[in-house]
Design an enzyme around this catalytic site. Structure first.
Site, PDB file in Angstrom:
ATOM      1  N   HIS A   1       7.569   5.186  -5.231  1.00 14.42           N
ATOM      2  CA  HIS A   1       9.005   4.929  -5.415  1.00 14.42           C
ATOM      3  C   HIS A   1       9.170   3.559  -6.068  1.00 14.42           C
ATOM      4  O   HIS A   1       9.304   2.542  -5.397  1.00 14.42           O
ATOM      5  CB  HIS A   1       9.721   4.973  -4.055  1.00 14.42           C
ATOM      6  CG  HIS A   1      11.210   4.849  -4.139  1.00 14.42           C
ATOM      7  ND1 HIS A   1      12.046   5.268  -3.127  1.00 14.42           N
ATOM      8  CD2 HIS A   1      12.030   4.333  -5.092  1.00 14.42           C
ATOM      9  CE1 HIS A   1      13.297   5.030  -3.450  1.00 14.42           C
ATOM     10  NE2 HIS A   1      13.308   4.444  -4.650  1.00 14.42           N
TER      11      HIS A   1
ATOM     12  N   GLU B   1      19.945   6.532   2.205  1.00 11.62           N
ATOM     13  CA  GLU B   1      19.822   5.071   2.196  1.00 11.62           C
ATOM     14  C   GLU B   1      21.203   4.518   2.531  1.00 11.62           C
ATOM     15  O   GLU B   1      21.473   4.125   3.649  1.00 11.62           O
ATOM     16  CB  GLU B   1      19.344   4.569   0.834  1.00 11.62           C
ATOM     17  CG  GLU B   1      19.218   3.045   0.784  1.00 11.62           C
ATOM     18  CD  GLU B   1      19.050   2.495  -0.625  1.00 11.62           C
ATOM     19  OE1 GLU B   1      18.576   1.364  -0.740  1.00 11.62           O
ATOM     20  OE2 GLU B   1      19.408   3.178  -1.592  1.00 11.62           O
TER      21      GLU B   1
ATOM     22  N   HIS C   1      11.124   2.020  -9.772  1.00 12.65           N
ATOM     23  CA  HIS C   1      11.890   2.247 -10.999  1.00 12.65           C
ATOM     24  C   HIS C   1      11.407   1.249 -12.035  1.00 12.65           C
ATOM     25  O   HIS C   1      11.508   0.038 -11.823  1.00 12.65           O
ATOM     26  CB  HIS C   1      13.379   2.047 -10.730  1.00 12.65           C
ATOM     27  CG  HIS C   1      13.929   2.935  -9.667  1.00 12.65           C
ATOM     28  ND1 HIS C   1      14.540   4.140  -9.951  1.00 12.65           N
ATOM     29  CD2 HIS C   1      13.943   2.822  -8.308  1.00 12.65           C
ATOM     30  CE1 HIS C   1      14.920   4.723  -8.823  1.00 12.65           C
ATOM     31  NE2 HIS C   1      14.558   3.941  -7.809  1.00 12.65           N
TER      32      HIS C   1
ATOM     33  N   HIS D   1      16.798  10.553  -4.174  1.00 13.18           N
ATOM     34  CA  HIS D   1      17.235   9.479  -3.288  1.00 13.18           C
ATOM     35  C   HIS D   1      18.269  10.062  -2.331  1.00 13.18           C
ATOM     36  O   HIS D   1      19.231  10.705  -2.763  1.00 13.18           O
ATOM     37  CB  HIS D   1      17.883   8.355  -4.079  1.00 13.18           C
ATOM     38  CG  HIS D   1      16.922   7.515  -4.868  1.00 13.18           C
ATOM     39  ND1 HIS D   1      15.980   8.055  -5.708  1.00 13.18           N
ATOM     40  CD2 HIS D   1      16.790   6.160  -4.948  1.00 13.18           C
ATOM     41  CE1 HIS D   1      15.282   7.063  -6.267  1.00 13.18           C
ATOM     42  NE2 HIS D   1      15.758   5.917  -5.834  1.00 13.18           N
TER      43      HIS D   1
ATOM     44  N   ASP E   1      10.500  -0.070  -4.880  1.00  9.20           N
ATOM     45  CA  ASP E   1      11.812   0.281  -5.419  1.00  9.20           C
ATOM     46  C   ASP E   1      12.088  -0.439  -6.748  1.00  9.20           C
ATOM     47  O   ASP E   1      11.694   0.025  -7.799  1.00  9.20           O
ATOM     48  CB  ASP E   1      12.900   0.001  -4.382  1.00  9.20           C
ATOM     49  CG  ASP E   1      14.169   0.797  -4.622  1.00  9.20           C
ATOM     50  OD1 ASP E   1      14.230   1.562  -5.595  1.00  9.20           O
ATOM     51  OD2 ASP E   1      15.121   0.657  -3.830  1.00  9.20           O
ATOM     52  N   ASP E   2      12.788  -1.571  -6.685  1.00 10.24           N
ATOM     53  CA  ASP E   2      13.116  -2.383  -7.869  1.00 10.24           C
ATOM     54  C   ASP E   2      12.634  -3.804  -7.606  1.00 10.24           C
ATOM     55  O   ASP E   2      13.420  -4.708  -7.310  1.00 10.24           O
ATOM     56  CB  ASP E   2      14.620  -2.368  -8.122  1.00 10.24           C
ATOM     57  CG  ASP E   2      15.143  -0.973  -8.408  1.00 10.24           C
ATOM     58  OD1 ASP E   2      15.019  -0.524  -9.552  1.00 10.24           O
ATOM     59  OD2 ASP E   2      15.659  -0.333  -7.467  1.00 10.24           O
TER      60      ASP E   2
END
Length: 341
Positions: A19, A202, A21, A199, A280-281
């Site tokens: 996961h 969350e 991006h 997703h 994630d990011d």
């Protein structure tokens, strides 16, 4: 300073990241370098000013900055440089396999062809494979704040390159955009023979996780940390072995949890969920996979057997072949066995 042997073992263990991006790995220095290369103006005076803007109240405030910075990605070389920069950091954290999200709908309206972004990402991945033997998969995501019609139009642009992507995902603003909005799009993706992920759970409620499972028929849930609010769902996820790609630092930075000690990861693990740790990011949320591992260990002080389980979950939940997975698990077993002697 005393070192934590469990942490050292976790950091050096072979693992997968499922996961991340790629646009979210755009560090301020690279953003400004690409802006200069492409003659693009960023709404920040310096790298320091841009870094200071990485202070988010919620998912939407992050996304606004995320999409603005993505404007610097224009050419195949830009996507190559972005991919290689991420994989360089991931390799240092013990990542041997990465399944990487990218957002075509962020780039297509700016005139960047799907072929351009895909070729750049692939060439960066090939360079990492040559340097370190890393393997990758590419997963284009649909932006859920956009329409079903837009998603279908994007899928039509991807279809000529179907053999070069490894699945489809769903990301962006979760609130008010349930998975059911894209049920027909994901049915088409599955008809095309590709696995799907989404997703859910969350910022959105546990019911979004249920929709992702029942309507989209996903192979993995990205995030899913609010599943603990629904005991029946928690039991279902455990019984069906559905992997959750948990992103601890992201959850804290986006105020899903006030601090790491309040994260639901321990409850997920206690329920028998196949949780994995991911970044994630990472350029925006305070760190790459190793930083997430450090933050989790500082909060929960897990013994080696928990980290073995988390690393093994990541390898087994990947879209790699059974042969690849078996080889990776053997490496992981040897890594932890060596630490005991």
């Amino acid at each position: 300073m005393q070192t934590d042997p469990s942490l050292a073992l976790a950091l050096s263990a072979p693992k997968a990241e499922l996961h991340v991006h790629i646009e979210g790995t755009l560090e301020p220095d690279l953003a400004f370098a690409l802006a200069r290369r492409n003659g693009v103006s960023l709404p920040y005076a310096s790298e320091a000013a841009l870094a200071a803007a990485y202070d988010f109240e919620d998912l939407q405030s992050f996304l606004d900055l995320y999409y603005a910075c993505a404007d610097v990605l224009v050419t195949e070389a830009d996507f190559h440089d972005l991919m290689l920069a991420y994989l360089t950091r991931a390799q240092a954290d013990g990542v041997i396999h990465a399944e990487i999200f990218f957002d075509p709908q962020t780039h297509l309206p700016r005139g960047v062809a799907f072929a351009t972004m895909l070729a750049g990402l692939e060439s960066g991945a090939r360079e990492a494979a040559q340097r370190w033997g890393m393997t990758t998969r590419l997963i284009p995501n649909f932006l859920r704040h956009l329409s079903e019609e837009d998603a279908f139009a994007t899928l039509a642009q991807i279809e000529p390159y179907l053999d070069r992507v490894d699945g489809f995902g769903l990301d962006s603003s979760e609130r008010g955009h349930p998975p059911s909005k894209f049920a027909r799009v994901f049915a088409r993706c599955r008809e095309l023979g590709k696995p799907v992920v989404a997703h859910a759970g969350e910022e959105g409620p546990p019911s979004y996780v249920v929709e992702a499972l029942d309507l989209l028929k996903v192979s993995r849930i990205d995030h899913g940390v609010r599943a603990v609010e629904d005991e029946a769902l928690l039991q279902r996820l455990a019984a069906e072995g559905v992997p959750l790609t948990v992103c601890p630092l992201s959850n804290v930075r986006l105020c899903v949890f006030e601090r790491m000690e309040l994260h639901t990861l321990p409850k997920l693990l206690a329920a028998g969920i196949r949780a994995t740790i991911n970044s994630d990011d990472p350029a925006y949320f305070g760190g790459y996979l190793g930083d997430n591992i450090r933050a989790v260990q500082a909060a929960f002080h897990y013994p080696p057997e928990v980290w073995y389980r988390l690393c093994r979950n990541s390898l087994e939940a990947s879209f790699a072949s059974d042969v690849e997975k078996a080889g990776w698990v053997a490496r992981l077993d040897a890594h932890f066995a060596g630490a005991r002697h």
